[in-house]
Design a protein around this motif. Structure first.
Motif, PDB file in Angstrom:
ATOM      1  N   ALA A 166       0.815  -1.220   0.000  1.00 21.98           N
ATOM      2  CA  ALA A 166       0.000   0.000   0.000  1.00 21.98           C
ATOM      3  C   ALA A 166       0.843   1.263   0.000  1.00 21.98           C
ATOM      4  CB  ALA A 166      -0.932  -0.003   1.205  1.00 21.98           C
TER       5      ALA A 166
ATOM      6  N   TYR B 226      -0.381   1.200  -5.918  1.00 22.30           N
ATOM      7  CA  TYR B 226      -1.161   1.951  -4.935  1.00 22.30           C
ATOM      8  C   TYR B 226      -0.514   3.283  -4.603  1.00 22.30           C
ATOM      9  CZ  TYR B 226      -4.215  -2.032  -4.253  1.00 22.30           C
ATOM     10  OH  TYR B 226      -5.129  -3.025  -4.463  1.00 22.30           O
TER      11      TYR B 226
ATOM     12  N   ALA C 290      -0.012   4.932   3.657  1.00 22.46           N
ATOM     13  CA  ALA C 290      -1.296   4.263   3.452  1.00 22.46           C
ATOM     14  C   ALA C 290      -2.206   4.402   4.672  1.00 22.46           C
ATOM     15  CB  ALA C 290      -1.059   2.791   3.151  1.00 22.46           C
TER      16      ALA C 290
ATOM     17  N   ASN D 170      -8.016  -2.767   1.851  1.00 20.40           N
ATOM     18  CA  ASN D 170      -8.359  -3.023   0.444  1.00 20.40           C
ATOM     19  C   ASN D 170      -7.264  -3.839  -0.243  1.00 20.40           C
ATOM     20  OD1 ASN D 170     -10.704  -1.537   0.751  1.00 20.40           O
ATOM     21  ND2 ASN D 170      -9.796   0.355  -0.036  1.00 20.40           N
TER      22      ASN D 170
ATOM     23  N   LEU E 185      -7.006   1.666   3.106  1.00 20.60           N
ATOM     24  CA  LEU E 185      -6.268   1.255   1.921  1.00 20.60           C
ATOM     25  C   LEU E 185      -5.549  -0.064   2.164  1.00 20.60           C
ATOM     26  CD1 LEU E 185      -5.239   1.796  -0.929  1.00 20.60           C
ATOM     27  CD2 LEU E 185      -3.399   3.190   0.055  1.00 20.60           C
TER      28      LEU E 185
END
Length: 319
Positions: A40, A81, A44, A51, A48
Protein backbone atom coordinates in the motif's frame (compact mmCIF):
# COMPACT_ATOMS: atom_id res chain seq x y z
CA UNK A 1 17.45 -32.03 -31.93
CA UNK A 2 13.70 -32.11 -31.36
CA UNK A 3 14.05 -33.94 -28.06
CA UNK A 4 16.70 -31.47 -26.95
CA UNK A 5 14.47 -28.47 -27.74
CA UNK A 6 11.53 -29.98 -25.87
CA UNK A 7 13.69 -30.71 -22.83
CA UNK A 8 15.11 -27.19 -22.77
CA UNK A 9 11.66 -25.59 -23.08
CA UNK A 10 10.31 -27.82 -20.32
CA UNK A 11 13.26 -26.83 -18.13
CA UNK A 12 12.56 -23.17 -18.94
CA UNK A 13 8.95 -23.50 -17.72
CA UNK A 14 10.12 -25.22 -14.53
CA UNK A 15 12.70 -22.51 -13.84
CA UNK A 16 10.15 -19.73 -14.45
CA UNK A 17 7.78 -21.38 -11.99
CA UNK A 18 10.56 -21.64 -9.41
CA UNK A 19 11.50 -17.99 -9.95
CA UNK A 20 7.89 -16.88 -9.52
CA UNK A 21 7.60 -18.82 -6.25
CA UNK A 22 10.90 -17.37 -5.01
CA UNK A 23 9.78 -13.85 -5.95
CA UNK A 24 6.51 -14.36 -4.08
CA UNK A 25 8.36 -15.57 -0.99
CA UNK A 26 10.85 -12.69 -1.09
CA UNK A 27 8.19 -10.00 -1.30
CA UNK A 28 5.38 -11.54 0.75
CA UNK A 29 6.83 -13.97 3.30
CA UNK A 30 10.52 -13.47 4.08
CA UNK A 31 10.36 -9.81 5.33
CA UNK A 32 8.18 -11.03 8.25
CA UNK A 33 5.99 -7.96 8.15
CA UNK A 34 2.53 -7.13 6.87
CA UNK A 35 2.79 -7.37 3.04
CA UNK A 36 -0.43 -5.39 2.64
CA UNK A 37 1.14 -2.41 4.42
CA UNK A 38 4.27 -2.62 2.25
CA UNK A 39 2.27 -2.89 -0.98
CA UNK A 40 0.00 0.00 0.00
CA UNK A 41 2.95 2.35 0.40
CA UNK A 42 4.47 4.61 3.02
CA UNK A 43 1.47 6.85 3.75
CA UNK A 44 -1.30 4.26 3.45
CA UNK A 45 -4.48 4.60 5.47
CA UNK A 46 -5.95 1.61 7.37
CA UNK A 47 -8.74 1.42 4.81
CA UNK A 48 -6.27 1.26 1.92
CA UNK A 49 -4.30 -1.48 3.68
CA UNK A 50 -7.51 -3.44 4.15
CA UNK A 51 -8.36 -3.02 0.44
CA UNK A 52 -4.89 -4.25 -0.54
CA UNK A 53 -5.23 -7.27 1.74
CA UNK A 54 -8.52 -8.12 0.06
CA UNK A 55 -7.32 -7.48 -3.51
CA UNK A 56 -4.22 -9.67 -3.10
CA UNK A 57 -5.93 -12.32 -0.98
CA UNK A 58 -3.42 -11.75 1.81
CA UNK A 59 -5.93 -12.99 4.39
CA UNK A 60 -5.90 -16.43 2.74
CA UNK A 61 -3.43 -19.31 2.69
CA UNK A 62 0.01 -18.93 1.06
CA UNK A 63 -0.86 -20.98 -2.06
CA UNK A 64 -3.95 -18.83 -2.60
CA UNK A 65 -1.87 -15.68 -2.08
CA UNK A 66 0.61 -16.91 -4.69
CA UNK A 67 -2.11 -17.64 -7.24
CA UNK A 68 -3.75 -14.26 -6.63
CA UNK A 69 -0.44 -12.41 -7.03
CA UNK A 70 0.39 -14.20 -10.29
CA UNK A 71 -3.08 -13.41 -11.61
CA UNK A 72 -2.59 -9.75 -10.72
CA UNK A 73 0.77 -9.63 -12.50
CA UNK A 74 -0.05 -11.59 -15.65
CA UNK A 75 -3.67 -10.54 -16.20
CA UNK A 76 -2.84 -6.85 -16.48
CA UNK A 77 -4.83 -5.93 -13.37
CA UNK A 78 -1.89 -5.02 -11.11
CA UNK A 79 -2.25 -1.46 -9.84
CA UNK A 80 0.38 0.67 -8.15
CA UNK A 81 -1.16 1.95 -4.94
CA UNK A 82 1.36 4.80 -4.94
CA UNK A 83 0.67 6.25 -8.39
CA UNK A 84 -2.73 4.55 -8.99
CA UNK A 85 -1.50 3.53 -12.45
CA UNK A 86 -1.69 0.12 -14.09
CA UNK A 87 1.74 -1.51 -13.71
CA UNK A 88 1.57 -3.61 -16.89
CA UNK A 89 0.64 -0.53 -18.91
CA UNK A 90 3.63 1.35 -17.51
CA UNK A 91 5.96 -1.55 -18.31
CA UNK A 92 4.56 -1.81 -21.84
CA UNK A 93 5.03 1.95 -22.27
CA UNK A 94 8.68 1.65 -21.29
CA UNK A 95 9.48 -1.43 -23.41
CA UNK A 96 10.22 0.43 -26.69
CA UNK A 97 12.88 2.58 -25.02
CA UNK A 98 14.43 -0.39 -23.21
CA UNK A 99 14.47 -2.61 -26.30
CA UNK A 100 15.84 0.23 -28.44
CA UNK A 101 18.65 0.84 -25.98
CA UNK A 102 19.54 -2.82 -25.45
CA UNK A 103 19.32 -3.98 -29.08
CA UNK A 104 21.31 -1.05 -30.43
CA UNK A 105 23.98 -1.38 -27.74
CA UNK A 106 24.15 -5.16 -28.32
CA UNK A 107 24.79 -4.69 -32.04
CA UNK A 108 27.57 -2.21 -31.28
CA UNK A 109 29.29 -4.26 -28.61
CA UNK A 110 29.14 -7.45 -30.72
CA UNK A 111 30.58 -5.75 -33.82
CA UNK A 112 33.36 -3.94 -31.96
CA UNK A 113 34.01 -6.83 -29.59
CA UNK A 114 34.47 -9.29 -32.47
CA UNK A 115 36.53 -6.87 -34.56
CA UNK A 116 38.83 -5.86 -31.71
CA UNK A 117 39.19 -9.43 -30.48
CA UNK A 118 40.02 -10.70 -33.98
CA UNK A 119 42.70 -8.08 -34.68
CA UNK A 120 44.13 -8.50 -31.20
CA UNK A 121 44.44 -12.26 -31.70
CA UNK A 122 46.05 -12.11 -35.16
CA UNK A 123 48.51 -9.48 -33.86
CA UNK A 124 49.12 -11.25 -30.53
CA UNK A 125 52.21 -9.98 -28.77
CA UNK A 126 52.59 -6.89 -30.98
CA UNK A 127 51.89 -3.21 -30.46
CA UNK A 128 48.37 -3.55 -31.90
CA UNK A 129 47.55 -6.28 -29.42
CA UNK A 130 48.96 -4.25 -26.53
CA UNK A 131 47.04 -1.12 -27.52
CA UNK A 132 43.75 -3.00 -27.95
CA UNK A 133 44.31 -4.78 -24.64
CA UNK A 134 44.73 -1.44 -22.86
CA UNK A 135 41.59 -0.04 -24.51
CA UNK A 136 39.60 -3.14 -23.59
CA UNK A 137 40.71 -3.04 -19.96
CA UNK A 138 39.90 0.66 -19.72
CA UNK A 139 36.43 0.04 -21.15
CA UNK A 140 35.80 -2.83 -18.73
CA UNK A 141 36.94 -0.76 -15.75
CA UNK A 142 34.87 2.39 -16.37
CA UNK A 143 31.75 2.69 -14.14
CA UNK A 144 28.64 3.02 -16.29
CA UNK A 145 27.20 5.94 -14.30
CA UNK A 146 30.46 7.91 -14.48
CA UNK A 147 30.95 7.15 -18.18
CA UNK A 148 27.41 8.19 -19.06
CA UNK A 149 27.73 11.41 -17.06
CA UNK A 150 31.06 12.24 -18.73
CA UNK A 151 29.68 11.60 -22.22
CA UNK A 152 26.71 13.83 -21.45
CA UNK A 153 28.94 16.57 -20.09
CA UNK A 154 31.45 16.52 -22.96
CA UNK A 155 29.32 15.77 -26.01
CA UNK A 156 26.01 17.29 -24.92
CA UNK A 157 26.76 20.15 -22.52
CA UNK A 158 30.15 21.35 -23.76
CA UNK A 159 30.33 20.45 -27.46
CA UNK A 160 26.53 20.28 -27.95
CA UNK A 161 26.90 17.53 -30.55
CA UNK A 162 24.20 15.28 -29.11
CA UNK A 163 20.94 15.87 -27.21
CA UNK A 164 20.79 15.71 -23.44
CA UNK A 165 19.14 12.30 -23.23
CA UNK A 166 15.40 11.50 -23.49
CA UNK A 167 13.78 9.00 -25.86
CA UNK A 168 12.14 9.73 -29.19
CA UNK A 169 9.88 6.90 -30.48
CA UNK A 170 11.11 5.16 -33.63
CA UNK A 171 7.77 5.51 -35.43
CA UNK A 172 7.72 9.24 -34.67
CA UNK A 173 11.13 10.18 -36.11
CA UNK A 174 13.69 7.43 -36.94
CA UNK A 175 16.54 9.93 -37.34
CA UNK A 176 15.93 11.57 -33.97
CA UNK A 177 15.40 8.11 -32.44
CA UNK A 178 18.92 7.09 -33.39
CA UNK A 179 20.38 10.54 -32.67
CA UNK A 180 19.08 10.53 -29.09
CA UNK A 181 20.33 6.98 -28.48
CA UNK A 182 23.93 7.33 -29.71
CA UNK A 183 25.33 8.30 -26.32
CA UNK A 184 23.29 5.70 -24.36
CA UNK A 185 24.28 3.00 -26.86
CA UNK A 186 27.93 3.96 -26.54
CA UNK A 187 27.80 4.02 -22.74
CA UNK A 188 26.26 0.56 -22.50
CA UNK A 189 28.35 -0.98 -25.29
CA UNK A 190 31.82 0.08 -24.11
CA UNK A 191 31.85 -2.27 -21.11
CA UNK A 192 30.72 -5.33 -23.07
CA UNK A 193 32.82 -4.61 -26.16
CA UNK A 194 36.01 -4.63 -24.10
CA UNK A 195 35.06 -7.82 -22.31
CA UNK A 196 34.00 -9.64 -25.49
CA UNK A 197 37.20 -8.67 -27.27
CA UNK A 198 39.28 -10.25 -24.49
CA UNK A 199 37.19 -13.44 -24.48
CA UNK A 200 37.35 -13.78 -28.29
CA UNK A 201 41.10 -13.14 -28.34
CA UNK A 202 41.65 -15.90 -25.78
CA UNK A 203 39.39 -18.32 -27.67
CA UNK A 204 41.10 -17.64 -30.99
CA UNK A 205 44.59 -18.14 -29.56
CA UNK A 206 43.48 -21.50 -28.17
CA UNK A 207 41.87 -22.59 -31.44
CA UNK A 208 44.90 -21.54 -33.52
CA UNK A 209 46.84 -24.42 -31.97
CA UNK A 210 44.17 -27.03 -32.68
CA UNK A 211 44.98 -29.99 -34.92
CA UNK A 212 42.28 -29.21 -37.49
CA UNK A 213 43.70 -25.69 -37.94
CA UNK A 214 47.17 -27.08 -38.64
CA UNK A 215 45.56 -29.55 -41.05
CA UNK A 216 43.79 -26.71 -42.86
CA UNK A 217 47.08 -24.87 -43.28
CA UNK A 218 48.78 -28.05 -44.50
CA UNK A 219 46.13 -28.38 -47.21
CA UNK A 220 47.25 -25.04 -48.62
CA UNK A 221 44.39 -22.82 -47.50
CA UNK A 222 45.24 -19.13 -47.25
CA UNK A 223 45.88 -17.71 -43.79
CA UNK A 224 42.87 -15.39 -44.12
CA UNK A 225 40.60 -18.32 -44.97
CA UNK A 226 41.97 -20.38 -42.08
CA UNK A 227 41.41 -17.54 -39.63
CA UNK A 228 37.88 -16.68 -40.73
CA UNK A 229 36.38 -20.07 -41.64
CA UNK A 230 38.07 -22.22 -39.01
CA UNK A 231 39.53 -20.15 -36.19
CA UNK A 232 37.00 -17.31 -35.90
CA UNK A 233 33.95 -19.44 -36.60
CA UNK A 234 34.73 -21.96 -33.87
CA UNK A 235 35.84 -19.25 -31.44
CA UNK A 236 32.44 -17.55 -31.72
CA UNK A 237 30.50 -20.45 -30.20
CA UNK A 238 31.26 -19.47 -26.56
CA UNK A 239 30.60 -15.83 -27.50
CA UNK A 240 27.05 -16.73 -28.55
CA UNK A 241 26.37 -18.30 -25.17
CA UNK A 242 27.84 -15.28 -23.39
CA UNK A 243 25.86 -12.86 -25.55
CA UNK A 244 22.54 -14.50 -24.80
CA UNK A 245 23.04 -14.29 -21.07
CA UNK A 246 24.36 -10.71 -21.15
CA UNK A 247 21.62 -9.46 -23.47
CA UNK A 248 18.94 -11.02 -21.29
CA UNK A 249 20.51 -9.55 -18.15
CA UNK A 250 20.65 -6.09 -19.74
CA UNK A 251 16.98 -6.20 -20.74
CA UNK A 252 16.05 -7.68 -17.38
CA UNK A 253 17.55 -4.80 -15.41
CA UNK A 254 21.15 -4.24 -16.41
CA UNK A 255 20.24 -1.06 -18.28
CA UNK A 256 18.69 0.65 -15.22
CA UNK A 257 21.67 2.95 -14.64
CA UNK A 258 21.98 3.97 -18.30
CA UNK A 259 18.25 4.68 -18.59
CA UNK A 260 18.37 6.76 -15.42
CA UNK A 261 21.40 8.80 -16.52
CA UNK A 262 19.90 9.62 -19.93
CA UNK A 263 16.24 9.87 -18.79
CA UNK A 264 15.01 7.37 -21.37
CA UNK A 265 11.80 6.50 -19.48
CA UNK A 266 12.21 2.79 -20.11
CA UNK A 267 11.46 -0.18 -17.90
CA UNK A 268 14.78 0.27 -16.12
CA UNK A 269 14.02 3.84 -15.14
CA UNK A 270 10.52 2.79 -14.07
CA UNK A 271 12.16 0.20 -11.81
CA UNK A 272 14.56 2.78 -10.37
CA UNK A 273 11.71 5.21 -9.65
CA UNK A 274 9.65 2.43 -8.05
CA UNK A 275 12.54 1.45 -5.79
CA UNK A 276 13.07 5.08 -4.84
CA UNK A 277 9.37 5.45 -3.95
CA UNK A 278 9.22 2.01 -2.29
CA UNK A 279 6.40 1.11 -4.68
CA UNK A 280 6.18 -2.66 -4.27
CA UNK A 281 3.76 -3.80 -7.05
CA UNK A 282 5.93 -2.44 -9.91
CA UNK A 283 9.05 -3.91 -8.30
CA UNK A 284 7.40 -7.35 -8.14
CA UNK A 285 6.25 -7.17 -11.75
CA UNK A 286 9.59 -5.92 -13.08
CA UNK A 287 11.45 -8.62 -11.13
CA UNK A 288 9.36 -11.29 -12.84
CA UNK A 289 9.74 -9.47 -16.17
CA UNK A 290 13.52 -9.51 -15.85
CA UNK A 291 13.62 -13.13 -14.72
CA UNK A 292 11.50 -14.18 -17.69
CA UNK A 293 13.92 -12.65 -20.19
CA UNK A 294 16.97 -14.14 -18.49
CA UNK A 295 15.47 -17.65 -18.46
CA UNK A 296 13.98 -17.34 -21.96
CA UNK A 297 17.19 -16.15 -23.61
CA UNK A 298 19.17 -18.74 -21.69
CA UNK A 299 16.98 -21.45 -23.25
CA UNK A 300 17.32 -19.89 -26.72
CA UNK A 301 21.11 -19.76 -26.34
CA UNK A 302 21.25 -23.40 -25.27
CA UNK A 303 19.26 -24.38 -28.35
CA UNK A 304 21.47 -22.27 -30.65
CA UNK A 305 24.58 -23.66 -28.97
CA UNK A 306 23.38 -27.23 -29.55
CA UNK A 307 22.59 -26.44 -33.18
CA UNK A 308 26.10 -25.08 -33.74
CA UNK A 309 27.82 -27.88 -31.82
CA UNK A 310 26.03 -31.27 -32.22
CA UNK A 311 28.18 -32.79 -29.45
CA UNK A 312 26.18 -30.85 -26.87
CA UNK A 313 22.75 -32.14 -27.85
CA UNK A 314 24.07 -35.67 -28.39
CA UNK A 315 25.61 -35.70 -24.92
CA UNK A 316 22.43 -34.33 -23.37
CA UNK A 317 20.16 -36.81 -25.13
CA UNK A 318 22.45 -39.69 -24.23
CA UNK A 319 22.24 -38.81 -20.55
Amino acid sequence: MGRFVIRRLAAMVAVLFAVSVLTFLIFNVIPNSDPAARIAGKNATPQLIANVRKDFGLDKSLPEQYVTMMKQVFSGDLISYSSRLNVDDQIARGLPATFSLCIGAAVIWMLFGIALGYFSAVRAGGLTDTGLTVLALVGISLPVVWLGAMLLYVFSTKLQLFPNGFYVPLDQDPVQWAYHLILPWTTLAILFAGFYSRVLRSNMLDVMNADYVRTARAKGLSEHRVRTRHVLRNSLIPIISLFGLDFAAVIGGGAILVESVFSLNGVGQYAADSIKNQDLPPIMAITLFGAFFVVFFNAIVDIAYAWLDPRIRLGTEAS
